[in-house]
Write a protein that holds these residues in place. Structure first.
Motif, PDB file in Angstrom:
ATOM      1  N   SER A 113      -4.211   0.224  -1.331  1.00  0.00           N
ATOM      2  CA  SER A 113      -4.689   1.405  -2.051  1.00  0.00           C
ATOM      3  C   SER A 113      -3.645   2.507  -1.932  1.00  0.00           C
ATOM      4  O   SER A 113      -2.680   2.396  -1.174  1.00  0.00           O
ATOM      5  CB  SER A 113      -6.018   1.906  -1.459  1.00  0.00           C
ATOM      6  OG  SER A 113      -5.794   2.587  -0.234  1.00  0.00           O
TER       7      SER A 113
ATOM      8  N   PHE B 180     -13.129  -5.751   9.102  1.00  0.00           N
ATOM      9  CA  PHE B 180     -11.878  -5.003   9.055  1.00  0.00           C
ATOM     10  C   PHE B 180     -11.068  -5.262  10.315  1.00  0.00           C
ATOM     11  O   PHE B 180     -11.578  -5.178  11.435  1.00  0.00           O
ATOM     12  CB  PHE B 180     -12.181  -3.516   8.906  1.00  0.00           C
ATOM     13  CG  PHE B 180     -10.997  -2.622   9.076  1.00  0.00           C
ATOM     14  CD1 PHE B 180     -10.867  -1.818  10.195  1.00  0.00           C
ATOM     15  CD2 PHE B 180      -9.999  -2.598   8.118  1.00  0.00           C
ATOM     16  CE1 PHE B 180      -9.771  -0.992  10.353  1.00  0.00           C
ATOM     17  CE2 PHE B 180      -8.895  -1.776   8.273  1.00  0.00           C
ATOM     18  CZ  PHE B 180      -8.779  -0.973   9.391  1.00  0.00           C
TER      19      PHE B 180
ATOM     20  N   TYR C 282      -4.587  -2.910   4.083  1.00  0.00           N
ATOM     21  CA  TYR C 282      -5.694  -3.247   4.976  1.00  0.00           C
ATOM     22  C   TYR C 282      -5.748  -4.759   5.148  1.00  0.00           C
ATOM     23  O   TYR C 282      -5.497  -5.507   4.213  1.00  0.00           O
ATOM     24  CB  TYR C 282      -7.027  -2.781   4.403  1.00  0.00           C
ATOM     25  CG  TYR C 282      -7.029  -1.395   3.809  1.00  0.00           C
ATOM     26  CD1 TYR C 282      -6.511  -1.152   2.532  1.00  0.00           C
ATOM     27  CD2 TYR C 282      -7.572  -0.323   4.505  1.00  0.00           C
ATOM     28  CE1 TYR C 282      -6.532   0.122   1.975  1.00  0.00           C
ATOM     29  CE2 TYR C 282      -7.594   0.945   3.958  1.00  0.00           C
ATOM     30  CZ  TYR C 282      -7.080   1.163   2.689  1.00  0.00           C
ATOM     31  OH  TYR C 282      -7.090   2.414   2.141  1.00  0.00           O
TER      32      TYR C 282
ATOM     33  N   VAL D 216      -8.554   6.654  -1.401  1.00  0.00           N
ATOM     34  CA  VAL D 216      -9.016   5.720  -0.388  1.00  0.00           C
ATOM     35  C   VAL D 216     -10.317   5.031  -0.752  1.00  0.00           C
ATOM     36  O   VAL D 216     -10.712   4.074  -0.086  1.00  0.00           O
ATOM     37  CB  VAL D 216      -9.179   6.459   0.959  1.00  0.00           C
ATOM     38  CG1 VAL D 216      -7.852   6.964   1.443  1.00  0.00           C
ATOM     39  CG2 VAL D 216     -10.182   7.589   0.827  1.00  0.00           C
TER      40      VAL D 216
ATOM     41  N   THR E 167      -0.879   2.084   1.270  1.00  0.00           N
ATOM     42  CA  THR E 167      -1.814   1.741   2.339  1.00  0.00           C
ATOM     43  C   THR E 167      -2.250   0.284   2.207  1.00  0.00           C
ATOM     44  O   THR E 167      -2.580  -0.178   1.110  1.00  0.00           O
ATOM     45  CB  THR E 167      -3.048   2.661   2.299  1.00  0.00           C
ATOM     46  OG1 THR E 167      -2.607   4.025   2.271  1.00  0.00           O
ATOM     47  CG2 THR E 167      -3.920   2.450   3.517  1.00  0.00           C
TER      48      THR E 167
ATOM     49  N   MET F 124       2.881   3.150   9.263  1.00  0.00           N
ATOM     50  CA  MET F 124       2.263   3.490  10.537  1.00  0.00           C
ATOM     51  C   MET F 124       0.845   2.930  10.576  1.00  0.00           C
ATOM     52  O   MET F 124       0.139   2.949   9.571  1.00  0.00           O
ATOM     53  CB  MET F 124       2.204   5.005  10.709  1.00  0.00           C
ATOM     54  CG  MET F 124       3.555   5.676  10.791  1.00  0.00           C
ATOM     55  SD  MET F 124       3.380   7.452  10.981  1.00  0.00           S
ATOM     56  CE  MET F 124       2.624   7.906   9.425  1.00  0.00           C
ATOM     57  N   GLN F 125       0.446   2.458  11.738  1.00  0.00           N
ATOM     58  CA  GLN F 125      -0.925   1.984  11.877  1.00  0.00           C
ATOM     59  C   GLN F 125      -1.875   3.150  11.643  1.00  0.00           C
ATOM     60  O   GLN F 125      -1.762   4.181  12.302  1.00  0.00           O
ATOM     61  CB  GLN F 125      -1.140   1.405  13.267  1.00  0.00           C
ATOM     62  CG  GLN F 125      -2.553   0.886  13.517  1.00  0.00           C
ATOM     63  CD  GLN F 125      -2.729   0.398  14.939  1.00  0.00           C
ATOM     64  OE1 GLN F 125      -1.942  -0.385  15.443  1.00  0.00           O
ATOM     65  NE2 GLN F 125      -3.775   0.860  15.604  1.00  0.00           N
ATOM     66  N   SER F 126      -2.767   2.989  10.697  1.00  0.00           N
ATOM     67  CA  SER F 126      -3.667   4.093  10.368  1.00  0.00           C
ATOM     68  C   SER F 126      -5.046   3.906  10.955  1.00  0.00           C
ATOM     69  O   SER F 126      -5.752   4.883  11.182  1.00  0.00           O
ATOM     70  CB  SER F 126      -3.769   4.270   8.859  1.00  0.00           C
ATOM     71  OG  SER F 126      -4.212   3.073   8.241  1.00  0.00           O
ATOM     72  N   ASP F 127      -5.441   2.688  11.206  1.00  0.00           N
ATOM     73  CA  ASP F 127      -6.744   2.451  11.796  1.00  0.00           C
ATOM     74  C   ASP F 127      -6.770   1.039  12.363  1.00  0.00           C
ATOM     75  O   ASP F 127      -6.013   0.167  11.930  1.00  0.00           O
ATOM     76  CB  ASP F 127      -7.864   2.649  10.768  1.00  0.00           C
ATOM     77  CG  ASP F 127      -9.218   2.831  11.417  1.00  0.00           C
ATOM     78  OD1 ASP F 127     -10.223   2.810  10.704  1.00  0.00           O
ATOM     79  OD2 ASP F 127      -9.278   2.996  12.658  1.00  0.00           O
ATOM     80  N   LYS F 128      -7.632   0.854  13.335  1.00  0.00           N
ATOM     81  CA  LYS F 128      -7.712  -0.443  14.005  1.00  0.00           C
ATOM     82  C   LYS F 128      -9.158  -0.851  14.098  1.00  0.00           C
ATOM     83  O   LYS F 128     -10.001  -0.070  14.510  1.00  0.00           O
ATOM     84  CB  LYS F 128      -7.102  -0.328  15.400  1.00  0.00           C
ATOM     85  CG  LYS F 128      -6.849  -1.615  16.111  1.00  0.00           C
ATOM     86  CD  LYS F 128      -6.087  -1.330  17.415  1.00  0.00           C
ATOM     87  CE  LYS F 128      -5.811  -2.595  18.181  1.00  0.00           C
ATOM     88  NZ  LYS F 128      -5.075  -2.327  19.433  1.00  0.00           N
ATOM     89  N   GLY F 129      -9.419  -2.090  13.693  1.00  0.00           N
ATOM     90  CA  GLY F 129     -10.796  -2.573  13.768  1.00  0.00           C
ATOM     91  C   GLY F 129     -10.901  -3.632  14.831  1.00  0.00           C
ATOM     92  O   GLY F 129     -10.435  -3.470  15.947  1.00  0.00           O
TER      93      GLY F 129
ATOM     94  N   TYR G 177      -0.556   2.871   6.904  1.00  0.00           N
ATOM     95  CA  TYR G 177      -0.196   3.861   5.884  1.00  0.00           C
ATOM     96  C   TYR G 177       1.226   4.304   6.144  1.00  0.00           C
ATOM     97  O   TYR G 177       1.547   4.731   7.260  1.00  0.00           O
ATOM     98  CB  TYR G 177      -1.143   5.057   5.944  1.00  0.00           C
ATOM     99  CG  TYR G 177      -0.650   6.280   5.206  1.00  0.00           C
ATOM    100  CD1 TYR G 177      -0.388   7.468   5.892  1.00  0.00           C
ATOM    101  CD2 TYR G 177      -0.430   6.246   3.844  1.00  0.00           C
ATOM    102  CE1 TYR G 177       0.074   8.579   5.233  1.00  0.00           C
ATOM    103  CE2 TYR G 177       0.039   7.364   3.161  1.00  0.00           C
ATOM    104  CZ  TYR G 177       0.294   8.522   3.857  1.00  0.00           C
ATOM    105  OH  TYR G 177       0.750   9.628   3.194  1.00  0.00           O
TER     106      TYR G 177
ATOM    107  N   TYR H  52      -8.400  -7.875   6.430  1.00  0.00           N
ATOM    108  CA  TYR H  52      -9.776  -8.240   6.728  1.00  0.00           C
ATOM    109  C   TYR H  52      -9.837  -9.724   7.061  1.00  0.00           C
ATOM    110  O   TYR H  52      -9.070 -10.531   6.551  1.00  0.00           O
ATOM    111  CB  TYR H  52     -10.690  -7.981   5.531  1.00  0.00           C
ATOM    112  CG  TYR H  52     -10.847  -6.534   5.151  1.00  0.00           C
ATOM    113  CD1 TYR H  52      -9.929  -5.912   4.307  1.00  0.00           C
ATOM    114  CD2 TYR H  52     -11.930  -5.782   5.604  1.00  0.00           C
ATOM    115  CE1 TYR H  52     -10.083  -4.581   3.941  1.00  0.00           C
ATOM    116  CE2 TYR H  52     -12.093  -4.458   5.247  1.00  0.00           C
ATOM    117  CZ  TYR H  52     -11.165  -3.869   4.411  1.00  0.00           C
ATOM    118  OH  TYR H  52     -11.324  -2.540   4.049  1.00  0.00           O
TER     119      TYR H  52
END
Lengths: 113, 111
Positions: free
Chosen positions: A94, A45, A33, A99, A31, A53-58, A50, A35
């Motif tokens: 990570s 962020f 990230y 996490v 994973t 694949m995109q795991s989260d979007k800030g 992960y 920033y």
């Protein structure tokens, strides 16, 4: 022990140019990230991946894009750079199963002139 | 401002009808989203838990959806029963394991 590697460490660009930042996570970390830390500000962020694949979007601007490759390294692509994009860009990695612990790289300092 | 917003605050439906509850969140980075049912005077009971890669998950007459791009989730109750009267709480877990709770939606099912 190997840490998160970011390249380049420093980058100077002109307005409207493009930039690509690279991040190499700690071996076996799946994973990644991204920033952005502006002068005198907390890191914000941008996006995470992960297993490619995109795991989260800030708060990532539409002018930016990122991806994670099969070797788990990640690249942040920034286009149509603006003066306000000048910042320190951190990458962290990570294990998805741990996490709560992100290891940060040294950062890339981007200066847009 | 709360990082998890639920709507409506309360609703009344007739037995046998369907209803949909909404949950919008700003928690980021995101780990998972859970829907709980809490009867008056009792502890919350987990209905569903979804990670970013799951778009929908069902548990009997409860179906939850998740749109991680828009940071929205919904809980759909099908063919409501009197026993569905409860508070439904949306809980979002960030990547640091912190839990952010919505204020809940109070559902009242009437015969």
């Amino acid at each position: 022990a190997a840490g998160v590697i970011q390249s380049p460490r420093h980058l100077i660009k002109e307005k409207r140019e493009t930039a690509t930042l690279k991040c190499y996570p700690i071996p076996r970390h799946d994973t990644v990230y991204w920033y952005q830390q502006g002068p005198g500000q907390d890191p914000q962020f941008l996006i995470s991946f992960y297993e490619k694949m995109q795991s989260d979007k800030g708060s990532i601007p539409d002018r930016f894009s990122a991806q994670q490759f099969s070797d788990y390294h990640s690249e942040l692509n920034m286009s149509s750079l603006e003066l306000g994009d000048s910042a320190l860009y951190f990458c962290a990695s990570s294990l998805w199963t741990s996490v709560d612990t992100q290891y940060f790289g040294p950062g890339t300092r981007l200066t847009v002139l | 401002k709360n990082q998890v917003e639920q709507s409506p605050q309360s609703l009344i439906i007739l037995e046998g009808k369907n209803c949909t509850l909404q949950c919008n969140y700003t928690v980021s980075p995101f780990s998972n989203l859970r829907w709980y049912k809490q009867d008056t005077g009792r502890g919350p009971v987990s209905l569903t838990i979804m990670t970013f890669s799951e778009n929908t998950k069902s548990n009997g007459r409860y179906t939850a959806t998740l749109d991680a791009d828009t940071k929205q989730s919904s809980l759909h109750i099908t063919a409501s029963q009197l026993s569905d009267s409860a508070s439904y709480i949306c809980v979002v877990s960030g990547r640091d394991y912190k839990l952010s709770f919505g204020a809940g939606t109070t559902v009242t099912v009437r015969a």
